[in-house]
Design an enzyme around this catalytic site. Structure first.
Site, mmCIF file in Angstrom:
data_model
loop_
_atom_site.group_PDB
_atom_site.id
_atom_site.type_symbol
_atom_site.label_atom_id
_atom_site.label_comp_id
_atom_site.label_asym_id
_atom_site.label_seq_id
_atom_site.Cartn_x
_atom_site.Cartn_y
_atom_site.Cartn_z
ATOM 1 N N ALA A 153 38.801 -62.650 -21.214
ATOM 2 C CA ALA A 153 38.635 -63.666 -22.253
ATOM 3 C C ALA A 153 37.402 -64.513 -21.985
ATOM 4 O O ALA A 153 36.599 -64.775 -22.895
ATOM 5 C CB ALA A 153 39.877 -64.547 -22.336
ATOM 6 N N TYR A 154 37.242 -64.950 -20.741
ATOM 7 C CA TYR A 154 36.122 -65.821 -20.406
ATOM 8 C C TYR A 154 34.793 -65.078 -20.576
ATOM 9 O O TYR A 154 33.847 -65.609 -21.151
ATOM 10 C CB TYR A 154 36.274 -66.332 -18.969
ATOM 11 C CG TYR A 154 35.349 -67.472 -18.642
ATOM 12 C CD1 TYR A 154 35.600 -68.745 -19.148
ATOM 13 C CD2 TYR A 154 34.237 -67.283 -17.842
ATOM 14 C CE1 TYR A 154 34.754 -69.797 -18.851
ATOM 15 C CE2 TYR A 154 33.380 -68.338 -17.540
ATOM 16 C CZ TYR A 154 33.653 -69.599 -18.052
ATOM 17 O OH TYR A 154 32.803 -70.647 -17.766
ATOM 18 N N CYS A 155 34.731 -63.851 -20.094
ATOM 19 C CA CYS A 155 33.495 -63.077 -20.220
ATOM 20 C C CYS A 155 33.174 -62.797 -21.678
ATOM 21 O O CYS A 155 32.015 -62.894 -22.102
ATOM 22 C CB CYS A 155 33.608 -61.770 -19.443
ATOM 23 S SG CYS A 155 33.628 -61.979 -17.650
ATOM 24 N N SER A 157 34.039 -64.568 -24.262
ATOM 25 C CA SER A 157 33.637 -65.813 -24.922
ATOM 26 C C SER A 157 32.226 -66.215 -24.534
ATOM 27 O O SER A 157 31.437 -66.661 -25.383
ATOM 28 C CB SER A 157 34.619 -66.940 -24.589
ATOM 29 O OG SER A 157 34.523 -67.337 -23.224
#
Length: 295
Positions: A153-155, A157
């Site tokens: 998710a972080y990557c 985003s």
């Protein structure tokens, strides 16, 4: 390299300003004479930050994913300060762990805050930035350059906000608006400390190759961000070695896939113990704010 601009009297908006990068960035911009509009989900924290600044400042309690709320904030900031010269889209949250076992709500929320929130912030403030021929700085991450397992998710985003900022730069350059992307590696913030509370995530990070396997002090990283604002830079690197990652980023996914297969096999028996919620104090504040809105 562009010359540094005098920030004295200019107006800077910082989202996610209650703690971490946003808080220290606000303090350092204020020390250089900028007036500050602080935006975030923790009104008491924002009030304390605002009270400690050297220059005129005000704060707004708002969710950066809320179009109507951010449009209201932008209008009120313009009324309060008369202009907006710089906007730093810094608000962000994170969650870790295997995608298949991730909490769908937390996974989606990372995308919403980091990617959608950056775009909503830009949409709200672009009229003011266009009028001032100002600067929009989107905070991305090493995660945009080197997507890694356990951080889907972080990557996603941060890769998204990087692409968004590059697209936006081309659209608004002829109007005199400059757009930059800020890259940070692991930096000593509540978010990173929260992620490190998980033993597996901490060990996985420690097994990354140098220099990506260490946590960097917040102060020097934010100093580089301030210099980027002063120069209205297209790219701002909070750690010296991140600039070099641009030249090798095409080879990184294949390398990570090879190494990741080995590491995931090593840690697979322990993956079920990883927390699937948002990490750190900022993540807790986001979850609390959403809970209050539901009730």
């Amino acid at each position: 390299m562009s010359a540094r601009r005098n920030l004295d009297g200019q107006v800077a908006v910082v989202t996610g300003a209650a703690r971490g990068v946003g808080e220290l960035l606000a303090r350092k911009l204020s020390a250089r004479g900028a007036r500050l509009a602080l935006v975030g989900l923790e009104p008491e924290q924002l009030k304390n930050v605002s009270a400690g600044l050297h220059t005129d400042s005000a704060y707004w309690h708002a969710d950066v994913t809320d179009h109507e709320a951010m449009a209201r904030v932008a209008a009120e900031v313009a009324d309060r300060f008369g202009a907006v010269d710089t906007v730093v889209a810094n608000a962000g949250v994170a969650a870790g762990g295997p995608f298949a076992a991730s909490d769908p709500v937390a996974w989606r929320r990372v995308i919403e805050v980091n990617l959608i929130g950056g775009a909503v912030t830009a949409r709200a403030f672009l009229p003011a930035l266009t009028a001032a021929r100002g600067y929009f700085l989107q905070i991305a991450s090493l995660a945009a350059l080197t997507p890694a397992p356990m951080m889907s998710a972080y990557c996603a985003s941060k890769s998204g906000v990087e692409a968004f900022a590059h697209s936006l730069r081309a659209e608004v350059a002829h109007q005199g608006v400059r757009v930059g992307v800020g890259y940070l590696s692991w930096t000593d913030t509540d978010m990173v400390r929260g992620a490190d509370r998980d033993e597996v995530m901490r060990e996985l990070r420690q097994r990354l190759p140098w220099p990506a396997n260490r946590t960097y002090p917040l102060g020097p990283a934010v100093d580089r961000m301030v210099a980027g604002v002063e120069r209205r830079s297209a790219h701002v690197y909070a750690q010296w070695w991140l600039r070099g990652m641009q030249s090798v980023r095409g080879a990184v996914p294949g390398l990570i896939a090879t190494v990741g297969r080995r590491e995931m096999r090593r840690f697979e028996p322990r993956l079920g113990a990883i927390s699937t919620g948002l990490v750190g104090a900022g993540g807790a504040a986001d979850e609390e704010a959403r809970t209050e809105r539901r009730h």
